[in-house]
Design an enzyme around this catalytic site. Structure first.
Site, PDB file in Angstrom:
ATOM      1  N   SER A 180      -9.714   1.690   2.944  1.00 45.79           N
ATOM      2  CA  SER A 180      -8.496   2.645   2.309  1.00 45.79           C
ATOM      3  C   SER A 180      -7.594   1.147   1.313  1.00 45.79           C
ATOM      4  O   SER A 180      -7.279   2.366  -0.078  1.00 45.79           O
ATOM      5  CB  SER A 180      -8.003   3.674   2.902  1.00 45.79           C
ATOM      6  OG  SER A 180      -6.982   3.417   3.931  1.00 45.79           O
ATOM      7  N   SER A 201      -9.787  -0.162   7.751  1.00 49.32           N
ATOM      8  CA  SER A 201      -9.407  -0.339   5.997  1.00 49.32           C
ATOM      9  C   SER A 201      -8.378  -2.007   5.847  1.00 49.32           C
ATOM     10  O   SER A 201      -8.261  -1.416   4.761  1.00 49.32           O
ATOM     11  CB  SER A 201      -8.108   0.766   6.256  1.00 49.32           C
ATOM     12  OG  SER A 201      -8.872   2.099   6.093  1.00 49.32           O
ATOM     13  N   LYS A 203       0.834  -1.220  -0.266  1.00 49.01           N
ATOM     14  CA  LYS A 203       0.316  -0.201   0.167  1.00 49.01           C
ATOM     15  C   LYS A 203       0.642   1.047  -0.128  1.00 49.01           C
ATOM     16  O   LYS A 203       2.076   0.982   0.455  1.00 49.01           O
ATOM     17  CB  LYS A 203      -0.670   0.012   1.349  1.00 49.01           C
ATOM     18  CG  LYS A 203      -2.022   1.014   1.227  1.00 49.01           C
ATOM     19  CD  LYS A 203      -2.506   1.149   2.376  1.00 49.01           C
ATOM     20  CE  LYS A 203      -3.742   2.038   2.536  1.00 49.01           C
ATOM     21  NZ  LYS A 203      -4.733   1.718   3.766  1.00 49.01           N
TER      22      LYS A 203
END
Length: 725
Positions: A399, A423, A325
């Site tokens: 996210s 997330s 990420k």
């Protein structure tokens, strides 16, 4: 279940998958001349018997390794300054007026200072040298469960049974076996793989272990152990081996490692396969990657890996591809947090990334996310809007959108992501994969762009519970340089039920009906079915005060924690860049900046968070009528991208109903795929449940999640796609 039929006091049965082989203290100091063992023994003829067991132990070790078993080595020794050496241990034997101990721990011997870490004599003998995938426990005492993390190591691997080898029988072997027995493990020592310095004491020690109908455990032989493994290999019908380069993606991490060991595939072949898939998927969804490494560079990394480990044991993630990420630092690659104005280029890897690389992982690229890791939708990025792997009309979740899509589309074997408010769990549910959020402070947060520093955790996204567990074990290391890192000794341990959770049972709770009323009909039906499946798989459903978690969830965005998030990102940065941020995020932060909390609000929220955290942890105290796990729907519905963009704040808040509180009260949790349903437009979509545990109970969550995954998968084989809204 394997069996040693001739063991004492009766046949020792053990499941190979959850059995560890422990090799105790076969280090030069104990089996080679000139070390502490020869001083301890005082008789060269007797001492030589300890060295004589090494070939037998090696045969057992080789066979167990070939089967992919869990191996743990111990070494007794002390810090060079002897700060961890109690006076009683240091002085007792050499102070004997009639004894033969003329040298003590720390004195200079032919192989260096006796029983001191880092000295030549302290290391394990060459024949039994540990592999990179094996654990070495440096213990300061005769036992191994004091001053070490061995119990947590065993828990993280789901171990229920231990087979013992090593020296000396009457001292360290017996001591460690008794310690393990107290913690619930089923223990068996192989009598021809252990030896001591007093023949009578060796015999008596083994008799005591098996005496009184197995007071402390079992005593078996290596021949029975080897025969049991051989029989299991010959009698089991091997599953058909799926083709490596199939449309279904790569096999599991253990299967891929096995193929590497056999030479049936290579990291370069896997890399080319992965890049072929990525190029095809770019046509389906071009918004997954922010920074993708070139095929050429990754092939060079694969070649370097092959060269490094040629003719050597392979590390646990050898040739395993992973995504990162883009809030987690990878050296010399920009970290953007999906916000070009925030971007910077780090010069070093985040420790979590470095651990994976050191374990043989192959980095593929940085993936998309909701800007500044703010949101559960996956629709808030200047680099595009990734969609669910199930539908181009439905959100991927955030996210950690790109992380979950990269795994869900089988573009990598696993991904490193983050979770502050859900997330890592919500996007995992929306893409039909596993998302594991560890206990806060158990994975280093150094090199992570903070969303809310007191809540953030680096997470693992993987296709299965087993793969997620393996990756988690690699990254979960204490980092003394991280001020938010928990000391391992502060984390809880618990006794093991050697029967396993399916046979031995577990307790779980669920939200009350009024809380579940927010679910869509399909989600409600699937959750009810999942609960019944857990009850049929060893789970006992009990009631709890769920309001603790609801109050904690409200703290995340209704209290001062939102302002902590803004402080972590930098108030000057936010004020200067509000107009350039994603409109939804800009609106969220603008409203918060316009109404800052007072100091009284902050202290009040902090006090409430502490109170709720204590109450929440008590919920998981099984010694005080607590539960093993809390099981919740991961989220409430699966919106379309269009619906999410039309109502971003309200829908985002709803999606976090069952995730927002986890980090606020320091829980760990894992999303497990729990079926699919067909929506009104005929689109098949995934559903997930989250198994939540108290702080430090990560391994228990994995154990129970594995039971749930297996049971839900078997139930789902006949039901997939039959439910509709």
């Amino acid at each position: 279940m394997l069996s040693l039929p001739n063991a004492r006091p009766y046949a020792f049965q053990f499941p190979l998958a959850t059995t560890a082989l422990i090799v105790i203290d076969i280090q030069r100091d104990f089996v080679d001349p000139g070390g502490f063992g020869s001083v301890q023994c005082g008789n060269d003829e007797v001492f030589s018997k300890a060295r004589a067991i090494v070939p037998t132990v090696k045969r057992v070790l080789d066979v167990f390794r070939a089967f992919g078993g869990h191996v743990i080595h111990t070494r007794e020794g002390h810090q060079p300054d002897l700060a961890d050496l109690p006076a009683a241990k240091r002085l007792r034997q050499i102070s004997s007026p009639h004894g033969h101990h003329t040298m003590g721990i720390g004195d200079q011997g032919p192989m260096g200072r006796l029983l001191v870490r880092g000295e030549y004599g302290h290391d394990i003998v060459d024949e039994l040298a540990p592999w990179p995938s094996e654990t070495v426990i440096d213990k300061p005492g005769k036992g191994a469960f004091w001053g070490t993390n061995i119990h947590r190591v065993l828990l993280t691997r789901g171990i229920t049974h231990i087979v013992f080898t090593g020296v000396t029988t009457e001292c360290c072997v017996t001591t460690i076996l008794r310690e393990a027995n107290d913690r619930g493990y089923q223990c068996c020592v192989l009598d021809d793989c252990t030896q001591g310095f007093d023949a009578q004491q060796v015999t008596t020690s083994l008799d005591i272990i098996a005496g009184q109908d197995g007071l402390f455990g079992f005593v078996g032989t290596s021949s029975d152990f080897l025969a049991a493994i051989h029989e299991s290999q010959t009698q089991l019908t091997p599953p058909s081996t799926p083709p490596l380069l199939s449309d279904n993606g790569l096999p599991s991490i253990p299967e891929l490692i096995s193929r590497y060991k056999k030479g049936s595939t290579s990291p370069a072949e896997v890399v080319n396969y992965i890049y072929d898939r990525i190029e095809k998927y770019q046509l389906v969804d071009p918004a997954v990657w922010i920074q993708l490494e070139t095929r050429e560079n990754v092939l060079k990394a694969a070649e370097s890996l092959v060269s490094k480990y040629a003719n050597k044991p392979l590390p646990p993630l050898y040739g395993i591809t992973f995504s990162v990420k883009d809030t987690i630092d990878v050296a010399n690659i920009p970290t953007t947090a999906a916000c070009p104005q925030y971007a910077y280029t780090p010069t070093s890897n985040a420790p979590a990334v470095q651990h994976v690389l050191d374990a043989g992982g192959i980095f593929i690229g940085k993936v998309n996310l909701d800007q500044l890791a703010t949101g559960l939708s996956g629709t808030r990025s200047p680099y595009g809007v990734p969609h669910s792997v199930f539908s181009d009309k439905h959100i991927s979740g955030g996210s950690s959108s790109g992380s979950s899509v990269s795994v869900g589309a089988r573009l990598v074997s696993f991904g490193l992501a983050t979770d502050t408010a859900g997330s890592g769990r919500v996007p995992a549910a929306f893409n039909g994969v596993v998302g594991f959020k560890p206990t806060k402070g158990t994975v280093s947060a150094i090199g992570l762009v903070p969303a809310c520093r007191t809540l953030d955790t680096i997470t693992v996204i993987a296709p299965s519970v087993a793969d997620a567990r393996l990756a988690w074990r690699i990254i979960a290391h204490h980092d003394a340089s991280d001020p938010f890192s928990k000391l391992p000794r502060s984390l809880p341990t618990w006794h093991v039920n050697y029967l396993g959770h399916r046979l031995g049972g577990f307790t779980f709770a669920i939200p009350p009906p009024v809380a579940l009323g927010i679910l869509t009909p399909a989600y409600h039906t699937l959750f009810s079915a999942a609960v019944q499946t857990l009850r049929a798989s060893g789970g006992r459903l009990v009631g709890i005060d769920y309001s603790i978690f609801e109050v904690a969830g409200a703290l995340l965005y209704d209290g001062a924690l939102l302002h902590e998030r803004m402080t972590c990102l930098g108030l000057d940065f936010l004020r200067s860049n509000l107009d350039t941020l994603h409109p939804v995020i800009s609106s969220l932060f603008s409203k918060a900046l316009a109404s800052p909390p007072t100091a009284y609000d902050v202290f009040s929220d902090q006090a409430l968070q502490i109170q709720l955290t204590r109450k929440a942890q008590q919920v998981f105290d099984t010694l005080a009528d607590g539960i093993d796990v809390l099981v919740v729907p991961t989220t409430t519905q699966h919106p379309t991208i269009e619906a999410m963009q039309a109502n971003p704040l309200a829908l985002n808040s709803e999606l976090g109903t069952f995730t927002h509180y986890a980090n606020v009260v320091d829980l760990c949790g894992l999303n497990v795929p729990a079926g699919t349903y067909v929506d009104v437009d005929g689109v098949e979509l995934p559903f997930g449940i989250t198994v939540l545990g108290g702080s430090g109970f990560d391994a228990k969550v994995f154990d129970i999640a594995a039971v749930a995954e297996d049971a839900l998968a078997r139930r789902g084989d006949g039901e997939k796609g039959l439910l509709s809204t």
